[in-house]
Design a protein around this motif. Structure first.
Motif, PDB file in Angstrom:
ATOM      1  N   ASP A  61       0.877  -1.164   0.000  1.00 33.70           N
ATOM      2  CA  ASP A  61       0.000   0.000   0.000  1.00 33.70           C
ATOM      3  C   ASP A  61       0.914   1.213   0.000  1.00 33.70           C
ATOM      4  N   SER A  62       1.272   1.665  -1.185  1.00 30.47           N
ATOM      5  CA  SER A  62       2.249   2.747  -1.301  1.00 30.47           C
ATOM      6  C   SER A  62       1.793   4.032  -0.625  1.00 30.47           C
ATOM      7  N   ALA A  63       0.509   4.164  -0.339  1.00 26.57           N
ATOM      8  CA  ALA A  63      -0.003   5.376   0.302  1.00 26.57           C
ATOM      9  C   ALA A  63       0.413   5.472   1.765  1.00 26.57           C
ATOM     10  N   ASP A  64       0.813   4.343   2.382  1.00 21.13           N
ATOM     11  CA  ASP A  64       1.173   4.388   3.806  1.00 21.13           C
ATOM     12  C   ASP A  64       2.636   4.768   4.045  1.00 21.13           C
ATOM     13  N   GLY A  65       3.408   4.987   2.973  1.00 23.94           N
ATOM     14  CA  GLY A  65       4.787   5.430   3.112  1.00 23.94           C
ATOM     15  C   GLY A  65       5.806   4.312   3.238  1.00 23.94           C
ATOM     16  N   TYR A  66       5.359   3.073   3.300  1.00 15.69           N
ATOM     17  CA  TYR A  66       6.283   1.949   3.387  1.00 15.69           C
ATOM     18  C   TYR A  66       6.604   1.443   1.994  1.00 15.69           C
ATOM     19  N   ARG A  67       7.777   0.815   1.867  1.00 12.06           N
ATOM     20  CA  ARG A  67       8.168   0.206   0.590  1.00 12.06           C
ATOM     21  C   ARG A  67       8.966  -1.054   0.882  1.00 12.06           C
ATOM     22  N   TRP A  68       9.058  -1.927  -0.101  1.00 11.94           N
ATOM     23  CA  TRP A  68       9.794  -3.174   0.033  1.00 11.94           C
ATOM     24  C   TRP A  68      11.189  -2.996  -0.551  1.00 11.94           C
ATOM     25  N   ILE A  69      12.196  -3.499   0.167  1.00  9.61           N
ATOM     26  CA  ILE A  69      13.579  -3.479  -0.313  1.00  9.61           C
ATOM     27  C   ILE A  69      14.191  -4.859  -0.107  1.00  9.61           C
ATOM     28  N   ILE A  70      15.293  -5.119  -0.811  1.00  8.73           N
ATOM     29  CA  ILE A  70      16.089  -6.313  -0.550  1.00  8.73           C
ATOM     30  C   ILE A  70      17.008  -5.930   0.602  1.00  8.73           C
ATOM     31  N   ALA A  71      16.883  -6.646   1.717  1.00 14.38           N
ATOM     32  CA  ALA A  71      17.596  -6.286   2.939  1.00 14.38           C
ATOM     33  C   ALA A  71      18.940  -7.004   3.052  1.00 14.38           C
ATOM     34  N   GLU A  72      19.743  -6.489   3.950  1.00 12.26           N
ATOM     35  CA  GLU A  72      21.022  -7.119   4.285  1.00 12.26           C
ATOM     36  C   GLU A  72      20.752  -8.334   5.172  1.00 12.26           C
ATOM     37  N   PRO A  73      21.520  -9.382   5.086  1.00 15.52           N
ATOM     38  CA  PRO A  73      22.555  -9.599   4.084  1.00 15.52           C
ATOM     39  C   PRO A  73      21.920  -9.900   2.727  1.00 15.52           C
ATOM     40  N   ARG A  74      22.457  -9.291   1.712  1.00 14.46           N
ATOM     41  CA  ARG A  74      21.907  -9.444   0.368  1.00 14.46           C
ATOM     42  C   ARG A  74      22.206 -10.843  -0.179  1.00 14.46           C
ATOM     43  N   PRO A  75      21.388 -11.303  -1.123  1.00 15.60           N
ATOM     44  CA  PRO A  75      21.621 -12.634  -1.717  1.00 15.60           C
ATOM     45  C   PRO A  75      22.965 -12.676  -2.443  1.00 15.60           C
ATOM     46  N   ASP A  76      23.520 -13.866  -2.556  1.00 16.48           N
ATOM     47  CA  ASP A  76      24.769 -14.067  -3.288  1.00 16.48           C
ATOM     48  C   ASP A  76      24.533 -13.694  -4.754  1.00 16.48           C
ATOM     49  N   ALA A  78      26.235 -14.238  -7.307  1.00 18.00           N
ATOM     50  CA  ALA A  78      26.602 -15.299  -8.242  1.00 18.00           C
ATOM     51  C   ALA A  78      25.452 -16.277  -8.438  1.00 18.00           C
ATOM     52  N   VAL A  79      24.465 -16.249  -7.522  1.00 20.01           N
ATOM     53  CA  VAL A  79      23.336 -17.175  -7.570  1.00 20.01           C
ATOM     54  C   VAL A  79      22.051 -16.471  -7.988  1.00 20.01           C
ATOM     55  N   LEU A  80      21.828 -15.251  -7.474  1.00 18.28           N
ATOM     56  CA  LEU A  80      20.554 -14.567  -7.678  1.00 18.28           C
ATOM     57  C   LEU A  80      20.776 -13.077  -7.842  1.00 18.28           C
ATOM     58  N   LYS A  81      20.040 -12.487  -8.798  1.00 25.73           N
ATOM     59  CA  LYS A  81      20.115 -11.035  -8.939  1.00 25.73           C
ATOM     60  C   LYS A  81      18.721 -10.457  -9.127  1.00 25.73           C
ATOM     61  N   ALA A  82      18.550  -9.233  -8.661  1.00 20.00           N
ATOM     62  CA  ALA A  82      17.282  -8.535  -8.844  1.00 20.00           C
ATOM     63  C   ALA A  82      17.137  -8.194 -10.316  1.00 20.00           C
ATOM     64  N   ALA A  83      15.923  -8.315 -10.825  1.00 18.52           N
ATOM     65  CA  ALA A  83      15.678  -8.054 -12.242  1.00 18.52           C
ATOM     66  C   ALA A  83      14.713  -6.902 -12.439  1.00 18.52           C
ATOM     67  N   GLY A  84      14.458  -6.134 -11.390  1.00 20.14           N
ATOM     68  CA  GLY A  84      13.528  -5.013 -11.509  1.00 20.14           C
ATOM     69  C   GLY A  84      12.099  -5.493 -11.534  1.00 20.14           C
ATOM     70  N   ALA A  98      10.963  -8.736  -9.028  1.00 15.91           N
ATOM     71  CA  ALA A  98      11.442  -9.703 -10.010  1.00 15.91           C
ATOM     72  C   ALA A  98      12.907 -10.065  -9.778  1.00 15.91           C
ATOM     73  N   PHE A  99      13.224 -11.338 -10.031  1.00 11.43           N
ATOM     74  CA  PHE A  99      14.578 -11.842  -9.833  1.00 11.43           C
ATOM     75  C   PHE A  99      14.962 -12.766 -10.979  1.00 11.43           C
ATOM     76  N   GLU A 100      16.275 -12.937 -11.146  1.00 11.93           N
ATOM     77  CA  GLU A 100      16.801 -13.872 -12.133  1.00 11.93           C
ATOM     78  C   GLU A 100      17.761 -14.818 -11.435  1.00 11.93           C
ATOM     79  N   ALA A 101      17.566 -16.114 -11.653  1.00 14.57           N
ATOM     80  CA  ALA A 101      18.477 -17.127 -11.131  1.00 14.57           C
ATOM     81  C   ALA A 101      19.693 -17.159 -12.053  1.00 14.57           C
ATOM     82  N   VAL A 102      20.870 -16.888 -11.502  1.00 13.04           N
ATOM     83  CA  VAL A 102      22.068 -16.728 -12.321  1.00 13.04           C
ATOM     84  C   VAL A 102      22.802 -18.051 -12.532  1.00 13.04           C
TER      85      VAL A 102
END
Length: 137
Positions: A61-76, A78-84, A98-102
């Motif tokens: 619910d973007s109206a409440d001011g919160y957003r989703w992020i990839i948090a620490e510790p970030r994924p490896d 070499a295995v996974l990357k964010a794809a937007g 969205a993610f891509e399995a590398v």
């Protein structure tokens, strides 16, 4: 050879239409099979193949001011990357990250819903985290 009511030209047309219908049906099936898989918050174990694209659906619910992020510790990376992914459509909608399995391997993916999203964001009032174990085969 018997005489039939269907001429040679009409017979070819029927065959061409049947082949076209078959090709359209096959394309539809393959499109569904190759579409990125969507996981939700309850899918804590994600198994995909190298090169696969997938999304994690989270309530947003973007109206409440919160957003989703990839948090620490970030994924490896070499295995996974964010794809937007597309931005949310409006208040009370789902968001697809969205993610891509590398490459083959295993990594953890932690998503955090936060307002300020800086140091200590996980301790923010109203913050929420989701944890996934991603296995790429």
């Amino acid at each position: 050879m018997e005489n039939s009511d269907i001429s040679g030209g009409s017979r070819r047309l029927v065959i061409v239409v049947a082949i076209a219908a078959l090709l359209i049906a096959l394309h539809s099936v393959f499109s569904q099979l190759s579409a990125p898989r969507i996981y939700d918050a309850d899918d804590t174990e994600i198994s995909v193949s190298a090169g696969d694209h997938f999304s994690v659906q989270v309530s947003d619910d973007s109206a409440d001011g919160y957003r989703w992020i990839i948090a620490e510790p970030r994924p490896d990376p070499a295995v996974l990357k964010a794809a937007g992914g597309p931005p949310p459509d409006g208040p009370g909608t789902a968001r697809y990250l969205a993610f891509e399995a590398v490459h083959p391997g295993r990594t953890d993916l932690r998503l955090l819903r936060c307002r300020r999203c800086g140091t200590g964001a996980a301790d923010e009032k109203g913050a929420r985290s989701l944890n996934f174990r991603v296995t790429v085969g």
